[in-house]
Design a protein around this motif. Sequence first.
Motif, mmCIF file in Angstrom:
data_model
loop_
_atom_site.group_PDB
_atom_site.id
_atom_site.type_symbol
_atom_site.label_atom_id
_atom_site.label_comp_id
_atom_site.label_asym_id
_atom_site.label_seq_id
_atom_site.Cartn_x
_atom_site.Cartn_y
_atom_site.Cartn_z
ATOM 1 N N TYR A 29 0.860 -1.187 0.000
ATOM 2 C CA TYR A 29 0.000 0.000 0.000
ATOM 3 C C TYR A 29 0.894 1.234 0.000
ATOM 4 O O TYR A 29 1.729 1.400 0.892
ATOM 5 N N GLU A 30 0.743 2.079 -1.011
ATOM 6 C CA GLU A 30 1.623 3.240 -1.169
ATOM 7 C C GLU A 30 0.782 4.511 -1.277
ATOM 8 O O GLU A 30 -0.110 4.611 -2.121
ATOM 9 N N ALA A 31 1.119 5.496 -0.436
ATOM 10 C CA ALA A 31 0.347 6.741 -0.407
ATOM 11 C C ALA A 31 0.490 7.545 -1.709
ATOM 12 O O ALA A 31 -0.458 8.175 -2.162
ATOM 13 N N THR A 251 -2.834 5.007 -2.093
ATOM 14 C CA THR A 251 -3.538 4.344 -0.986
ATOM 15 C C THR A 251 -2.736 4.524 0.296
ATOM 16 O O THR A 251 -1.716 3.863 0.500
ATOM 17 N N ARG A 252 -3.199 5.438 1.119
ATOM 18 C CA ARG A 252 -2.486 5.734 2.366
ATOM 19 C C ARG A 252 -3.031 4.865 3.495
ATOM 20 O O ARG A 252 -4.251 4.773 3.683
ATOM 21 N N LYS A 269 -6.905 4.849 3.122
ATOM 22 C CA LYS A 269 -7.653 5.918 2.472
ATOM 23 C C LYS A 269 -7.074 6.044 1.076
ATOM 24 O O LYS A 269 -5.853 6.221 0.929
ATOM 25 N N GLY A 270 -7.918 5.927 0.087
ATOM 26 C CA GLY A 270 -7.392 6.014 -1.278
ATOM 27 C C GLY A 270 -8.376 6.693 -2.199
ATOM 28 O O GLY A 270 -9.393 7.231 -1.745
ATOM 29 N N GLU A 278 -12.490 5.097 1.944
ATOM 30 C CA GLU A 278 -11.857 4.570 3.154
ATOM 31 C C GLU A 278 -12.187 3.104 3.250
ATOM 32 O O GLU A 278 -13.308 2.689 2.956
ATOM 33 N N GLN A 279 -11.217 2.305 3.638
ATOM 34 C CA GLN A 279 -11.419 0.865 3.608
ATOM 35 C C GLN A 279 -10.750 0.191 4.792
ATOM 36 O O GLN A 279 -9.696 0.657 5.243
#
Length: 500
Positions: A29-31, A251-252, A269-270, A278-279
């Motif tokens: 997951y990469e912001a 996707t932070r 949060k993406g 938000e997931q």
Amino acid sequence: MTAAVIGAGIAGIAASIRLAVKGYDVDVYEANAYPGGKLSSFEQQAGKLHTYRFDAGPSLFTMPHLVDELFQLAGRNPADYFEYIRLDETCRYFWDDGTRLTAWSDHDRFGREVETVLGEPARHLQEHLHDSAVKYDVTEKLFLHRSLHKASTWLNRDALRGYLNLPRLGVFGTMNEANERRFQHPKLVQLFNRYATYNGSDPYQTPATMNIIPHLEYNIGAFFPTGGMISITNSLVRLAEDLGVRFHFNTRVTEIVTEGKKVIGLHTKGRAGGAEVEQLVNPAPLALCISNMDVVNTFRKLLPDARQPERILRQPKSSSGLIFYWGIKREFAELGLHNIFFSNDYRAEFDSLFGRNELHNDPTIYLNITSKYKPDDAPSGCENWFILLNAPNNTGQDWDAIIQQARRDVIRKLSHNLGVDIEPLIETESVLDPRSIESRTSSSQGALYGNSSNNRFAAFLRHANFSRQFNNMYFVGGSVHPGGGIPLCLLSAKIATEMV
Ligand code: FAD
């Protein structure tokens, strides 16, 4: 078995490859919208056809075998993904009094150069590089390939050798003291003191043990990836994807969800279809989680209810950087790939950086020009200048004012050294400062290398590569053991995943 990696910095990517090779199903997951974190790249446009490309962060590539190792581990041929060359010329050094010196990878040639230019006996240089190799040999097995936080590290033959060689490591004096004892010429002391900045430290405080750093550049070698530094990131992402790793960009991770002594999921949060989503990502069962986010922010932001390892999180941070990226509409034959323009008073520069958290008014300038080796990085007859100044980490200084002053200082110093007014040659420009390093990569205070190494216990005050609170949680990257810089980040991924 599912594994989650927070962050696609170089250590996060390396960890994802190592986990995939072990048979894990890996999600990263990469912001940001792109991988690599500090090791990324961008372009500047001057007119329709004038394009300059820049590597955003790292510019010096050492220990390439640690990248090769990842391809080999996956049963691939590194050359199918990634190419690099060994540099004959390591760096060109300039001083305001007109002294110029080139460091060569060939020790004899470098020795002749220091004799001719500085009158320093070549023997001193050879002794220094030999000593650097000895220090490296002792510390490598003990500090670089193992967790410092496991008893097994301290109870074996390598550790015993380490104890016996402790006096040779220079734990009890500073880098500057050791270099002043070794060299007669203050310019050579300054040249070797600069290696403290390779982990964001102060040569007048960091222990002489850090004299292992020149070993990487002069004994193992300095290298250039033929596709630019960004090709390290891109080739490893390609390898990871070939192994089935899934990257989720934009996707932070906003929370690490725990239950008892386990991480059970992540809140993210993406953006999807233009909307913010938000997931709770909870791939059941989540076997493990690796954070490549700076360890301070992992605890403060993602695990605020967990016990905070305050002593480690509050350690002073390494220096940061102020970077000017300039498209220059001229070529300079006297410049190479790596160039240093030294300040006239090095001690005053570090007093300023670490004592007063200020940029010095006569800063040492590092100028990197990849178009020297990769001509398509700049239009014909032009050069892409990456100018890095050591800067204090972000404690709320007035960066806009600092940037304006630093720009004037850099232009003055480079114009003096190159004998031409630089300002009219700047065709395109952008700036990266400690604030933007912090916001783009979540590095605490915009530090380039996590905690500073300004005391002899620093190695023990970095966070371990595993969590003592959560059985399935690990840490990689420049803010944890063994430290910052591409090679150490790659080693952090090795240490963490070997503990899994
Ligand atoms: P980082 O690059 O810090 O990346 C972390 C990633 O995690 C980022 O992509 C970030 O967006 C992501 N992330 C953070 N939080 C979250 C979250 N909550 N959710 C999702 N994603 C998140 N090293 C060298 O070896 N040689 C050099 O010449 C050199 N020069 C440098 C020059 C500059 C200007 C800079 C900035 C650094 C330099 N370094 C150099 C240091 C080197 O770049 C770093 O040590 C290394 O790249 C850090 O990698 P990392 O894996 O720790 O992750």
